[in-house]
Design an enzyme around this catalytic site. Structure first.
Site, PDB file in Angstrom:
ATOM      1  N   ASP A 104       0.917  -1.007  -0.032  1.00  0.00           N
ATOM      2  CA  ASP A 104       0.098   0.059   0.179  1.00  0.00           C
ATOM      3  C   ASP A 104       0.764   1.062   0.012  1.00  0.00           C
ATOM      4  O   ASP A 104       2.085   1.225   0.161  1.00  0.00           O
ATOM      5  CB  ASP A 104      -0.848  -0.027   1.215  1.00  0.00           C
ATOM      6  CG  ASP A 104      -1.744   1.275   1.433  1.00  0.00           C
ATOM      7  OD1 ASP A 104      -2.246   1.930   0.408  1.00  0.00           O
ATOM      8  OD2 ASP A 104      -1.726   1.711   2.617  1.00  0.00           O
ATOM      9  N   ASP A 154      -0.260   5.010   0.793  1.00  0.00           N
ATOM     10  CA  ASP A 154      -0.390   6.142   1.803  1.00  0.00           C
ATOM     11  C   ASP A 154      -0.332   5.370   3.243  1.00  0.00           C
ATOM     12  O   ASP A 154      -1.373   4.607   3.591  1.00  0.00           O
ATOM     13  CB  ASP A 154      -1.559   6.705   1.524  1.00  0.00           C
ATOM     14  CG  ASP A 154      -1.550   7.595   0.273  1.00  0.00           C
ATOM     15  OD1 ASP A 154      -0.670   8.339   0.171  1.00  0.00           O
ATOM     16  OD2 ASP A 154      -2.448   7.374  -0.698  1.00  0.00           O
ATOM     17  N   ASP A 187      -1.803  -0.742   5.789  1.00  0.00           N
ATOM     18  CA  ASP A 187      -1.796  -0.034   7.111  1.00  0.00           C
ATOM     19  C   ASP A 187      -3.294  -0.310   7.748  1.00  0.00           C
ATOM     20  O   ASP A 187      -3.569   0.297   8.838  1.00  0.00           O
ATOM     21  CB  ASP A 187      -1.372   1.377   7.051  1.00  0.00           C
ATOM     22  CG  ASP A 187      -2.081   2.006   6.285  1.00  0.00           C
ATOM     23  OD1 ASP A 187      -2.574   1.512   5.328  1.00  0.00           O
ATOM     24  OD2 ASP A 187      -2.292   3.514   6.529  1.00  0.00           O
TER      25      ASP A 187
END
Length: 168
Positions: free
Chosen positions: A7, A9, A166
């Protein structure tokens, strides 16, 4: 061989300060001069369009939400190219995996334009050349479509991939 899909961001880079600053600048242009980090933090994890719709209503901003979105996106892209911080441990991990020839990709809910700006601005584009945006698949996160497409582009079976993310 195992492939790694990242991922972007919040995982590889700390982009939240850029989202805050681009939103703050946009709101300031439309008569909201005191938008704080604390106010912004209530919208983390909510899409930019949805956030702007709420803020437009809350502050009585007359501009169309499409205009606000275009202004915020332009401000974000400028910041993404020049002020995005890579988490140091993640840069080290990417460099190590790249040196060992591990296939890697980025799978993100961000636009292709934003992903490219962040990767170019941080120098990660040299190591992470396979990129998938939620714009390119039928369903965005939390559906697995971006990850499955990244695995396909890497030529890997999904079961042979590790995803670093995240969010749940």
């Amino acid at each position: 061989m195992i492939s790694v899909i990242f991922d972007l961001d919040g995982t590889l880079v700390d982009s939240e300060p850029n989202y805050y600053e681009s939103g703050r600048r946009t709101l300031e242009r439309h008569g909201v001069p005191d938008f704080t980090w604390e106010q912004h933090s209530r919208f983390i994890g909510i899409g930019t369009l949805e956030t702007l719709e709420i803020l437009k209503d809350r502050y009585g901003i007359p501009a169309p939400v499409e205009q606000l979105l275009a202004e915020q996106n332009a401000a974000y892209l400028e910041l993404a190219r020049t002020r995005t911080e890579v988490f140091p441990q993640m840069r080290g991990l990417v460099e190590r995996l790249y040196a060992e020839g591990v296939p890697m990709a980025v799978a993100s809910g961000s636009s292709l334009e934003a992903i490219d700006a962040v990767l170019a601005g941080t120098g990660l584009d040299a190591s992470l050349t396979t990129v998938v945006s939620a714009e390119e698949v039928a369903r965005g996160k939390p559906a697995p479509d971006v990850f499955l497409e990244a695995a396909r582009r890497l030529g890997a079976e999904p079961a042979d991939c590790v995803v670093v993310e995240d969010a749940a």
